[in-house]
Design a protein around this motif. Structure first.
Motif, PDB file in Angstrom:
ATOM      1  N   PHE A  11       0.655  -6.750   1.008  1.00  9.67           N
ATOM      2  CA  PHE A  11      -0.192  -5.738   0.392  1.00  9.67           C
ATOM      3  C   PHE A  11      -0.608  -6.148  -1.022  1.00  9.67           C
ATOM      4  O   PHE A  11      -1.760  -6.001  -1.417  1.00  9.67           O
ATOM      5  CB  PHE A  11       0.521  -4.389   0.358  1.00  9.67           C
ATOM      6  CG  PHE A  11      -0.416  -3.260   0.016  1.00  9.67           C
ATOM      7  CD1 PHE A  11      -1.264  -2.750   0.976  1.00  9.67           C
ATOM      8  CD2 PHE A  11      -0.474  -2.740  -1.267  1.00  9.67           C
ATOM      9  CE1 PHE A  11      -2.136  -1.725   0.672  1.00  9.67           C
ATOM     10  CE2 PHE A  11      -1.352  -1.722  -1.579  1.00  9.67           C
ATOM     11  CZ  PHE A  11      -2.178  -1.210  -0.607  1.00  9.67           C
ATOM     12  N   TYR A  14      -3.202  -9.214  -0.859  1.00 12.29           N
ATOM     13  CA  TYR A  14      -4.537  -8.959  -0.346  1.00 12.29           C
ATOM     14  C   TYR A  14      -5.214  -7.742  -0.954  1.00 12.29           C
ATOM     15  O   TYR A  14      -6.421  -7.690  -1.102  1.00 12.29           O
ATOM     16  CB  TYR A  14      -4.485  -8.796   1.178  1.00 12.29           C
ATOM     17  CG  TYR A  14      -4.150 -10.077   1.866  1.00 12.29           C
ATOM     18  CD1 TYR A  14      -4.924 -11.203   1.688  1.00 12.29           C
ATOM     19  CD2 TYR A  14      -3.038 -10.162   2.694  1.00 12.29           C
ATOM     20  CE1 TYR A  14      -4.611 -12.392   2.315  1.00 12.29           C
ATOM     21  CE2 TYR A  14      -2.714 -11.349   3.323  1.00 12.29           C
ATOM     22  CZ  TYR A  14      -3.505 -12.467   3.132  1.00 12.29           C
ATOM     23  OH  TYR A  14      -3.185 -13.620   3.746  1.00 12.29           O
ATOM     24  N   ALA A  15      -4.441  -6.714  -1.290  1.00  8.31           N
ATOM     25  CA  ALA A  15      -5.063  -5.455  -1.716  1.00  8.31           C
ATOM     26  C   ALA A  15      -5.402  -5.432  -3.190  1.00  8.31           C
ATOM     27  O   ALA A  15      -6.482  -4.989  -3.576  1.00  8.31           O
ATOM     28  CB  ALA A  15      -4.140  -4.287  -1.389  1.00  8.31           C
ATOM     29  N   LYS A 501      -9.298   0.896   3.422  1.00 13.98           N
ATOM     30  CA  LYS A 501     -10.522   0.139   3.658  1.00 13.98           C
ATOM     31  C   LYS A 501     -11.358   0.175   2.396  1.00 13.98           C
ATOM     32  O   LYS A 501     -11.672   1.238   1.860  1.00 13.98           O
ATOM     33  CB  LYS A 501     -11.322   0.736   4.823  1.00 13.98           C
ATOM     34  CG  LYS A 501     -12.640   0.018   5.097  1.00 13.98           C
ATOM     35  CD  LYS A 501     -13.445   0.720   6.182  1.00 13.98           C
ATOM     36  CE  LYS A 501     -12.895   0.430   7.547  1.00 13.98           C
ATOM     37  NZ  LYS A 501     -13.794   0.912   8.619  1.00 13.98           N
ATOM     38  N   LEU A 506     -12.020  -5.927   3.215  1.00 11.32           N
ATOM     39  CA  LEU A 506     -10.585  -5.701   3.345  1.00 11.32           C
ATOM     40  C   LEU A 506     -10.297  -4.432   4.127  1.00 11.32           C
ATOM     41  O   LEU A 506     -10.851  -3.371   3.834  1.00 11.32           O
ATOM     42  CB  LEU A 506      -9.920  -5.590   1.966  1.00 11.32           C
ATOM     43  CG  LEU A 506      -8.417  -5.251   2.003  1.00 11.32           C
ATOM     44  CD1 LEU A 506      -7.618  -6.429   2.546  1.00 11.32           C
ATOM     45  CD2 LEU A 506      -7.913  -4.848   0.634  1.00 11.32           C
ATOM     46  N   GLN A 507      -9.427  -4.564   5.111  1.00 10.48           N
ATOM     47  CA  GLN A 507      -8.885  -3.422   5.822  1.00 10.48           C
ATOM     48  C   GLN A 507      -7.394  -3.648   6.012  1.00 10.48           C
ATOM     49  O   GLN A 507      -6.966  -4.747   6.358  1.00 10.48           O
ATOM     50  CB  GLN A 507      -9.558  -3.243   7.187  1.00 10.48           C
ATOM     51  CG  GLN A 507     -11.040  -2.941   7.123  1.00 10.48           C
ATOM     52  CD  GLN A 507     -11.620  -2.676   8.492  1.00 10.48           C
ATOM     53  OE1 GLN A 507     -11.187  -1.783   9.214  1.00 10.48           O
ATOM     54  NE2 GLN A 507     -12.611  -3.463   8.866  1.00 10.48           N
ATOM     55  N   VAL A 508      -6.617  -2.607   5.768  1.00  8.46           N
ATOM     56  CA  VAL A 508      -5.172  -2.667   5.951  1.00  8.46           C
ATOM     57  C   VAL A 508      -4.762  -1.459   6.778  1.00  8.46           C
ATOM     58  O   VAL A 508      -5.183  -0.332   6.504  1.00  8.46           O
ATOM     59  CB  VAL A 508      -4.415  -2.656   4.599  1.00  8.46           C
ATOM     60  CG1 VAL A 508      -2.908  -2.690   4.841  1.00  8.46           C
ATOM     61  CG2 VAL A 508      -4.843  -3.834   3.726  1.00  8.46           C
ATOM     62  N   GLN A 532      -1.011  -4.684   9.560  1.00  3.85           N
ATOM     63  CA  GLN A 532      -2.060  -5.661   9.840  1.00  3.85           C
ATOM     64  C   GLN A 532      -3.117  -5.593   8.745  1.00  3.85           C
ATOM     65  O   GLN A 532      -3.557  -4.512   8.351  1.00  3.85           O
ATOM     66  CB  GLN A 532      -2.705  -5.409  11.196  1.00  3.85           C
ATOM     67  CG  GLN A 532      -3.687  -6.499  11.618  1.00  3.85           C
ATOM     68  CD  GLN A 532      -4.167  -6.308  13.040  1.00  3.85           C
ATOM     69  OE1 GLN A 532      -5.031  -5.488  13.311  1.00  3.85           O
ATOM     70  NE2 GLN A 532      -3.594  -7.071  13.965  1.00  3.85           N
ATOM     71  N   THR A 533      -3.496  -6.764   8.249  1.00  4.71           N
ATOM     72  CA  THR A 533      -4.513  -6.877   7.214  1.00  4.71           C
ATOM     73  C   THR A 533      -5.672  -7.700   7.748  1.00  4.71           C
ATOM     74  O   THR A 533      -5.459  -8.715   8.413  1.00  4.71           O
ATOM     75  CB  THR A 533      -3.939  -7.557   5.958  1.00  4.71           C
ATOM     76  OG1 THR A 533      -2.878  -6.770   5.439  1.00  4.71           O
ATOM     77  CG2 THR A 533      -5.000  -7.714   4.887  1.00  4.71           C
ATOM     78  N   ASP A 534      -6.885  -7.268   7.470  1.00  3.12           N
ATOM     79  CA  ASP A 534      -8.086  -8.004   7.875  1.00  3.12           C
ATOM     80  C   ASP A 534      -8.884  -8.296   6.613  1.00  3.12           C
ATOM     81  O   ASP A 534      -9.493  -7.395   6.030  1.00  3.12           O
ATOM     82  CB  ASP A 534      -8.903  -7.173   8.862  1.00  3.12           C
ATOM     83  CG  ASP A 534     -10.012  -7.990   9.520  1.00  3.12           C
ATOM     84  OD1 ASP A 534     -10.482  -8.952   8.902  1.00  3.12           O
ATOM     85  OD2 ASP A 534     -10.418  -7.640  10.646  1.00  3.12           O
ATOM     86  N   LEU A 535      -8.871  -9.554   6.180  1.00  3.71           N
ATOM     87  CA  LEU A 535      -9.522  -9.959   4.934  1.00  3.71           C
ATOM     88  C   LEU A 535     -10.705 -10.861   5.253  1.00  3.71           C
ATOM     89  O   LEU A 535     -10.559 -11.880   5.931  1.00  3.71           O
ATOM     90  CB  LEU A 535      -8.526 -10.700   4.035  1.00  3.71           C
ATOM     91  CG  LEU A 535      -9.082 -11.257   2.721  1.00  3.71           C
ATOM     92  CD1 LEU A 535      -9.522 -10.121   1.802  1.00  3.71           C
ATOM     93  CD2 LEU A 535      -8.044 -12.134   2.038  1.00  3.71           C
ATOM     94  N   SER A 545      -0.461 -10.237  10.565  1.00 10.10           N
ATOM     95  CA  SER A 545       0.153  -9.007  11.051  1.00 10.10           C
ATOM     96  C   SER A 545       1.659  -9.189  11.160  1.00 10.10           C
ATOM     97  O   SER A 545       2.160 -10.284  11.415  1.00 10.10           O
ATOM     98  CB  SER A 545      -0.433  -8.599  12.402  1.00 10.10           C
ATOM     99  OG  SER A 545      -0.317  -9.643  13.350  1.00 10.10           O
TER     100      SER A 545
END
Length: 615
Positions: A11, A14-15, A501, A506-508, A532-535, A545
């Motif tokens: 987190f 990526y966030a 989002k 970026l989506q977590v 799960q993270t989508d970068l 994930s």
């Protein structure tokens, strides 16, 4: 501790760099429209039931050839007995068991799978066939967590998974091809073509997945081919006709447990499905007339074989007669059964074999949904079941949603669910008992959903309690041992989901579920956590994930220890153009040794690479 550190790392890494995105970035909406939980499209924050949704975009980006595995990271408390690299199989010791809120079954017959709102289960054993649910055929998935029998009938005790089939949306010809190859000679490929012109739409898809298997002590290869066809026509602005059909042809080898591996146990099965639907939407009156027919042929090297059927008709209408009220009136008819053979068994064990059995069931149901002002939504429903084997049953349900603020909703509901005894419970083998009654369950839940941080972060938490009774179990105290309605359970717990989002880069999604069960129940982990993270970075994307499971009972032997494990997966994609993507996926990168079912080890590190083309 290890899991907490990993979560914080993902987190933070990526966030944090993207938290300061501008306020006009893509955000999350609580008023998403869903059709599961009611028989009409409704805003999610006006429905008392807990519903998770998975879009076509999420299905595409997952790269999965089957739709069920991707639910692990999208639905809190969802557990799938994913036995091998690819494929599930059927029969004892196969994969595909689904658990929601700790409620499952062996075979899985307490979580109902629907296709376009129509029930899908094998006519003899009453469980879904997991290998038939190809991701290429599905536009959207809606999962109702908790009892769903008031609308959908038998087997919806733990919940209902509604697979909404895909159709072409753009004019003219469109299509895609996805091909991947990886560890253990695993191949996954699918292709689809759609054609739309005016009021007509059509789509055809084919899927193929195979593997030589990973077990060194036994043969565990698998291969499956599925085909799908859908066509439809808009008769008028308020009336449409569509039909679809699917075939799944699989061959696999059952390896057996590691303590007693099987040298060769070949199993083959052909599953088919056909459906027709006539849907109307005339403003204050809407609904559908649906017909489905499922069939299967199974042949095992051990001598077992079977044929089964499951047909049904559903008719319902949604009526808006009074202001802010929707009344749903429906009738379901099902006819299911089949015939099984096994000449290798001694005559005393051949109870019911060679005989065709059929059960008829007719259900009437009513659901009322009432809006009180802008903030409160009530619903109440009742289903009356008439079964040719055991007679009648009444199932009530009710709940409310209270929108305290625009982005904060409280929800609570109570509902009764059931499972009708299957053909095998009633008639086949020496343990069968024709006097069995339906299994029952009362489900209660309460919680909230909200949006914060300028609608970038959604939070959902639900506390639940499910009390089951009349469970069908084999009673060893009776000689000869036969099935009886002697089992019960009390599951209670908490499930939560956090979605973050910001922009499209970026989506977590983070899920955590806690379940306290008072019995030795398989596939019901005490703690189920996933992240799960989508970068997305220009043409490159990365999707890490994590899944952590603890307190999982993988054996009915009380002295066996609970299973605890952590998995890390990683998928990377690169867009060569808007029509060509290449990808590489690594699963179980920690090479974790674990067993979802005692004696059946799961694969270690495995990798797959492939290409996705659109045209």
């Amino acid at each position: 501790m290890k899991v907490s550190v990993i979560l914080c790392f993902f987190f933070a890494f990526y966030a944090n760099p993207l938290l300061a995105q501008e306020k006009d970035s893509l955000t999350i909406a609580l008023d998403e429209a869903v059709v599961t939980g009611t028989r009409i499209e409704r805003q999610k924050n006006k429905i008392a039931a807990s519903i998770s949704t998975i879009s076509r975009e999420t299905i595409d980006r997952s790269g999965e050839i089957n739709v069920l595995p991707l639910l692990t990271y999208q639905v809190p408390g969802f557990l799938l007995n994913d036995r091998s690299i690819t494929g599930f199989g059927i029969g004892p010791g196969s994969g595909g068991n689904i658990s929601i809120r700790g409620i499952s079954g062996t075979p899985n017959n307490r979580v109902l799978v629907l296709i376009d709102g129509q029930p899908q289960f094998m006519g003899i054993f009453a469980h879904p066939i997991a290998d038939a649910y190809s991701a290429s055929d599905i536009e959207r998935v809606e999962v109702q967590r908790g009892a769903a029998s008031v609308l959908y009938g038998s087997n919806a005790m733990g919940g209902a998974i509604n697979l909404i089939t895909r159709k072409g949306t753009d004019e003219g010809w469109n299509g895609s091809v996805n091909v991947g190859y990886g560890s253990f000679r695993t191949f996954m490929g699918n292709a689809h073509v759609s054609f739309n012109q005016g009021k007509f739409h059509s789509m055809v898809a084919i899927n193929r997945n195979s593997t030589t298997g990973f077990r060194n002590d036994a043969e565990d290869s698998f291969e499956n081919t599925t085909g799908y066809l859908k066509m439809g026509y808009a008769i008028s602005p308020g009336l449409s006709l569509s039909g679809d059909m699917q075939l799944a042809d699989a061959t696999y080898f059952q390896p057996g447990p590691t303590v007693a591996p099987l040298e060769t146990d070949k199993r083959e099965y052909l599953r088919g499905r056909a459906a027709l639907s006539l849907r109307n939407d005339w403003g204050n009156v809407s609904g559908a007339l649906l017909y489905f027919h499922n069939f299967g042929e199974h042949t095992f090297q051990t001598g077992f074989s079977s044929t089964d059927q499951n047909q049904g008709i559903t008719f319902y209408q949604n009526l808006s007669v009074l202001p802010n009220q929707i009344l749903t009136i429906g009738i379901d008819y099902k006819r299911y059964g089949g015939k099984a053979f096994n000449e290798t068994l001694p005559p005393p064990a051949r109870v019911g074999l060679g005989t065709q059995f059929t059960i008829h069931e007719t259900d009437l149901y009513l659901q009322a949904q009432q809006e009180l002002g802008e903030k409160i939504s009530f619903n109440a429903g009742l289903r009356r079941v008439s079964n040719s084997q055991y007679g009648q049953k009444l199932l009530p349900g009710f709940g409310f949603a209270y929108r305290i603020k625009q982005n904060f909703t409280l929800k609570a509901s109570s509902s009764k669910a059931f499972r009708s005894p299957s053909i095998v419970d009633l008639f086949l083998f020496p343990t069968s008992n024709e006097s069995l009654r339906p299994e029952e369950l009362w489900s209660h839940e309460a919680g909230f959903q909200t949006l914060i941080l300028d609608n970038k972060l959604s939070l959902e938490m639900m506390a639940f309690m499910a009390k089951g009774s009349n469970l069908i179990q084999i009673n060893p105290m009776i000689t000869p041992s036969i099935g009886s309605n002697s089992g019960s359970f009390l599951n209670k717990g908490l499930e939560s989901q956090f979605r973050f989002k910001t922009a499209e880069s970026l989506q977590v999604i983070f899920n955590y579920a806690y379940v306290d069960v008072d019995e030795n129940i398989l596939f019901a982990p005490k703690h189920n956590l996933s992240l799960q993270t989508d970068l997305q970075l220009s043409k490159f994307s990365i999707v890490p994930s994590i899944q952590h499971i603890s307190g999982l009972r993988n054996s009915l032997t009380e002295t066996d220890k609970n299973e605890n494990y952590t998995l890390i997966n990683l998928k990377s994609m690169y867009s060569i153009s808007h029509k060509i993507n290449i990808y590489i996926t690594g699963k179980n990168l920690l090479n974790t040794s674990y067993q979802l079912e005692k004696g059946f080890p799961m694969p270690g590190i495995n990798v797959m690479t492939g290409i996705h083309l659109k045209f």
